[in-house]
Design an enzyme around this catalytic site. Structure first.
Site, PDB file in Angstrom:
ATOM      1  N   ALA A   8       0.859  -1.197   0.000  1.00 12.58           N
ATOM      2  CA  ALA A   8       0.000   0.000   0.000  1.00 12.58           C
ATOM      3  C   ALA A   8       0.884   1.232   0.000  1.00 12.58           C
ATOM      4  CB  ALA A   8      -0.904   0.005   1.232  1.00 12.58           C
ATOM      5  N   CYS A   9       0.504   2.231  -0.814  1.00 16.74           N
ATOM      6  CA  CYS A   9       1.284   3.473  -0.859  1.00 16.74           C
ATOM      7  C   CYS A   9       0.335   4.674  -0.830  1.00 16.74           C
ATOM      8  CB  CYS A   9       2.179   3.495  -2.094  1.00 16.74           C
ATOM      9  SG  CYS A   9       1.278   3.606  -3.648  1.00 16.74           S
ATOM     10  N   PRO A  10       0.862   5.902  -0.653  1.00 22.15           N
ATOM     11  CA  PRO A  10      -0.011   7.058  -0.399  1.00 22.15           C
ATOM     12  C   PRO A  10      -1.111   7.284  -1.444  1.00 22.15           C
ATOM     13  CG  PRO A  10       2.271   7.633   0.015  1.00 22.15           C
ATOM     14  CD  PRO A  10       2.288   6.253  -0.566  1.00 22.15           C
ATOM     15  N   GLY A  12      -1.680   5.187  -4.071  1.00 22.73           N
ATOM     16  CA  GLY A  12      -2.203   3.896  -4.514  1.00 22.73           C
ATOM     17  C   GLY A  12      -2.333   3.778  -6.015  1.00 22.73           C
ATOM     18  N   THR A  16       2.201   0.704  -5.161  1.00 24.71           N
ATOM     19  CA  THR A  16       1.540  -0.479  -4.597  1.00 24.71           C
ATOM     20  C   THR A  16       1.719  -1.685  -5.523  1.00 24.71           C
ATOM     21  OG1 THR A  16      -0.103   0.953  -3.592  1.00 24.71           O
ATOM     22  CG2 THR A  16      -0.710  -1.364  -3.829  1.00 24.71           C
TER      23      THR A  16
END
Lengths: 99, 841
Positions: A8-10, A12, A16
């Protein structure tokens, strides 16, 4: 080893999926069984089942934001890494899992 | 024995005029000599002189002292000590909030947010970008001709000076009595106290007593002297006081020698950005000989004739930048950004590069629109929509026709009546209108009769000063008082109608009686011309502007007397929405997309159609690219706009399908808010990109960008040019917000900058492959050879596209795929590779 992971990343949008791809490829190359759940702009995909989590030897969180439904992993061995590390050097993460 | 005491200066904004005047008042209660000293600046001042006190450049926290010497020194010291501790700290309020730099809450381009960037914001009055050295021009009405005055004896000059000072003082007191505006009252009060300042008086008289200069020269020199001191101060507040001194100097000179002569600026011999407080249209015309690159004005709103003229001539112009003449010096390098309403002084190499790219982008937009210059205004399915221009002079009309105008939808005649001592004669007007008709070569020229009122001063008309001019005696409402002017103008238009396709239009009609009366008048003049053997077109079309709500709601009955209608969207919106958009407090309520306003437009067009009369629209809405589908859907026969919009609007109309646009109008009329309508229009505009995520025009191979910042801007601009992003500054900002979390340089020589933003019209990917690799602060420390900028539309968030982007992100982790992308020889090849990789639509 049986590995389950969540990426998961900021925003998305990109990281990700890149991290998921890198982890999957490296794990397979090293002969591990892996399933990666992505928590991105399209929501949760490739969702991990309770059974898969139960059977896994280790859980990897490659996330820059809070992992959703984290309670599913309670009691499991969790290795938390940055998403950047997962993209940059997944082999090293896998090597660090021991076992 | 003199008294002295020290204190730390307590006021946050330093010793500017207001606290200086209260210190002055406290000091003047005593007879002793009182000297204020600042230890930091080493400057001292007579406590009775506001100007001298201000000139000590005292800032918050400075160590200061007061020295009191004289008869009542003990009482004075005691009282002043109490004053400094108890009262003085309360005699100033906090610094007024600085106006937010980005107009309309827009994001500044990233490169202009560097702390070193010298940027001022105003109103984007005329589009385009220009860079050149500054040339300051004294606006109209500044000074009478001082230098040509002959000098009398010193005694005579002194006497003149004293009486002029008395005149100015009386005038200031009179205006203070008249004004009901607190701010104006305070300013007048400040002027009055400066005028009686002992240092100022001493210096003025010393100048005259020197026997070398006239009273007028002395006044200007003295004002300049103190203004220079204030300008040298670090406080912006003090710098602004310099204007007051200059203003006062001008008032004294006017009292000495009468009203100003017309200030005629010298011809420009080299490229320049002209900077002025205000600029009369006549001055602009005098300046424009090919070297006028841009204009920055301290005053001047968005609809002044100077601004309209600048727009027509395609000269970038930013207005409403207060104090700009002091902020910029002659010869200083400056960029005028008429797109954003910004002025950038002494641009850094990065800023210069940014603006070169911006100018290049504008040129590219223009070149694309250029293909439509000679085209007929029609929709994709062949519906005719005449695309015409609004002009104010013959010269502008010629420019408009060169730019592809299919007619003059609005000839504003006010400009012909301004800046002169008497109205233009019938012959003069007939000649101008006829010339325009000839230049039109058969295309229609709609001449609108004079629309002036209390807000547009024309000296010979002696218009009353009205409390509320826009609801007052303007346009046709003042015709009864000036029959000779109306007669000359209508006869001139009738005479011109014999020479081409001229139509006559009356402004501000609010009832059927008005148009009946005017038609009777026209018939009378026709009869007179006929009996005089003078040619005119007896079938001349007579139309009306629809700008008053009562007219908008009675188009069916007005159609009995009017041959055509033209919607004046600026005024109609102002009256329908009850908003003066010049008033900052309510300007945000002014919106052409208000569903209420759109319903009025829909009724006007529908009623005109039923009545069998054609209907056009002139006003800013007519030049709005985003609103073009609405204009088509409303069923207008003609739209008229400022010249630079012509080609863009023809292109926008050509993309429209009439049936789709009618559905769009129905949806807009049923919308709840202006924001909903805007979202609707944006979705409509985005629909043409719906099928694709990446297009060849958004791929650049061999990019020469050198830095991450440049590369990101370049890719955002590619999307802007492709019509996929409509606010590149906001998208750039969103990309950087993400970039600042951590670099999107993911290693392997690639970067995937991305964002989700409401300024993205259609989710898209831009690609840049760099001639030399760009440092991206990447995970693996390696520079980036190829970047993929992903811009996601925040509103729609199309699931399909996101899936594709996710798939693409995964594919980019594949060595061979990256190698094939890097080896691609053309933009088309990159697009194909990306499409095939994950079935990109």
């Amino acid at each position: 080893m049986r590995i389950v992971a969540v990426t998961a990343c900021p925003t998305g949008v990109a990281h990700t999926y890149m991290a998921a791809e890198r982890l999957e490829k490296a794990a397979r190359r090293l002969g591990h069984l892996i399933k990666v759940e992505t928590q991105g702009s399209m929501g949760i995909e490739n969702e991990l089942t309770v059974e898969e989590i139960e059977r896994a030897d280790v859980v990897i969180f490659a996330a820059e934001v809070a992992v959703r439904n984290r309670e599913r992993f309670e009691g499991r061995r969790i290795v938390e890494v940055g998403i950047q590390a997962a993209i940059k050097d997944p082999d090293r993460i896998l090597a660090g899992l021991g076992g | 024995m003199a008294q002295e005491f020290a204190f730390t200066f307590p006021l946050p904004n330093g010793l500017h005029a207001r606290p200086a005047s209260s210190l002055c008042r406290a000091v003047s209660r005593f007879g002793s000599g009182i000297v204020f000293s600042n230890r930091r600046t080493g400057l001292s001042a007579n406590g009775r002189s506001i100007l001298a006190l201000v000139a000590t450049l005292t800032k918050h926290g400075d160590e200061c002292s007061l020295r009191i010497d004289g008869e009542d020194e003990e009482a004075a010291a005691e009282s002043l000590r109490r004053f400094i501790t108890d009262d003085f700290p309360n005699c100033d309020e906090a610094l007024p909030a600085r106006p937010a730099p980005p107009p309309g809450g827009r994001v500044l381009p990233r490169v202009l947010r560097e702390p070193s960037a010298r940027v001022r914001a105003g109103f984007p009055a005329s589009g385009g970008i220009a860079r050149a050295p500054v040339l300051t021009v004294r606006g109209s009405g500044a000074y009478p001709d001082v230098d040509s005055q002959t000098k009398g004896t010193t005694a005579a000059e002194l006497a003149k000076l004293q009486s002029a000072l008395a005149v100015v003082e009386t005038a200031l007191r009179g205006r203070m009595n008249d004004t009901r505006n607190a701010t104006q009252f305070a300013i007048l009060g400040a002027h009055l106290s400066i005028l009686s300042d002992p240092e100022l008086r001493t210096r003025l008289e010393a100048e005259v007593r020197s026997g070398e200069v006239t009273a007028g020269r002395a006044a200007l020199a003295t004002a300049d002297h103190f203004a220079a001191i204030l300008r040298a101060s670090e406080s912006e507040l003090l710098q602004e006081r310099a204007l007051d001194l200059e203003d006062l100097g001008a008032q004294i000179v006017r009292a000495l020698y009468g009203p100003p002569v017309d200030a005629r600026p010298a011809d420009l011999r080299e490229d320049a950005i002209v900077v002025a407080g205000a600029l009369a249209p006549s001055q602009l015309i005098a300046l424009e000989k090919g070297h006028l690159r841009g204009i920055v004005l301290a005053q001047g709103g968005r609809t002044s004739h100077t601004v309209i003229l600048a727009r027509a001539l395609g000269i970038p112009c930013v207005t409403g930048v207060s104090g700009i003449e002091r902020w910029l010096a002659d010869g200083e390098d400056v960029v005028v950004d008429g797109e954003r309403g910004l002025v950038v002084a002494r641009p850094s190499p990065a800023v210069r590069r940014f603006y070169e790219l911006e100018a290049g982008k504008l040129a590219a937009f223009k070149a694309r629109a250029e293909a439509f210059r000679a085209a007929r205004g029609t929709t994709k399915d062949g519906t005719r929509l005449e695309v015409a221009a609004n002009v104010g002079s013959l010269a502008e009309a010629r420019l408009a026709f060169e730019a592809g105008a299919e007619g003059i939808g609005l000839f504003r005649t006010e400009l012909l009546f301004m800046d002169r001592a008497e109205p233009p004669s019938e012959d003069e007007q007939a000649q101008i209108y006829s010339e325009t008709a000839r230049a039109a070569a058969g295309r229609p020229v709609i001449v609108r009769t004079l629309d002036v009122g209390g807000d547009k001063p024309i000296p010979y008309l002696d218009l009353p000063h009205e409390h509320n001019p826009v609801l007052g005696c303007r346009a046709v409402r003042m015709y009864d008082d000036h029959p000779e002017i109306v007669e000359a103008q209508i006869r001139a238009i009738l005479r011109a109608s014999a020479t081409g396709n001229v139509k006559l239009m009356f402004p501000m009609i609010s009832s059927l009686e008005e148009i009946r009366t005017l038609r009777t008048l026209v018939r009378r003049f026709m009869g007179e011309l006929a009996s005089g053997g003078i040619a005119y077109n007896p079938r001349l079309e007579i139309g009306i502007m629809v700008e008053v709500p009562s007219a908008a709601l009675t188009v069916d009955t007005l159609a009995r007397e009017a041959d055509f209608f033209s919607i004046g969207s600026n005024d109609l919106a102002q009256y329908v929405l009850a908003v003066d958009r010049g008033n900052e407090k309510v300007a945000r309520l002014y919106n052409f997309l208000h569903p209420g306003f759109l319903r009025v437009l829909a009724q006007v067009t529908a009623d005109a159609r039923v009545a069998g009369k054609w209907v056009g629209l002139c006003g800013e809405l007519g030049g709005s690219e985003l609103a073009a589908p609405l204009l088509v859907g409303l069923g207008l026969d003609e739209i008229s706009m400022s010249t630079p919009s012509l080609a863009t609007m023809k292109a926008a109309v050509a993309r429209c399908d009439t049936a789709e646009c009618r559905d769009l109008v129905a949806a807009a009329l049923a919308s709840e808010t202006a924001a909903d309508v805007e979202a609707l229009l944006r979705r409509f505009a985005a629909a043409r990109h719906a099928g694709s995520l990446v297009a060849p025009e958004a791929v650049r191979l061999g990019s020469v960008s050198r830095t991450r910042a440049e590369a990101i801007r370049e890719m955002v601009d590619l999307l802007h040019l492709a019509g996929r992003v409509d606010d590149p500054d906001a998208v750039e900002d969103a990309v950087w917000q993400r970039e600042e979390v951590y670099s999107t340089g993911v290693g392997f020589g690639i970067a995937v900058p991305h964002c989700t933003s409401s300024a993205v019209l259609a989710t898209s990917i831009a690609v840049a492959q760099f001639a030399s690799a760009v440092d991206w602060d990447s995970l693996d420390g390696q520079p980036v050879e190829m970047a993929f900028l992903v811009a996601v539309d925040a509103s729609a968030a199309g699931e399909e596209h996101l899936k594709t982007i996710a798939g693409l992100s995964r594919r980019l982790m594949d060595d061979e795929f990256r190698a094939s992308l890097l080896a691609a020889g053309s933009a088309a090849e990159v697009v194909t590779l990306l499409r095939d990789a994950v079935v990109v639509p």
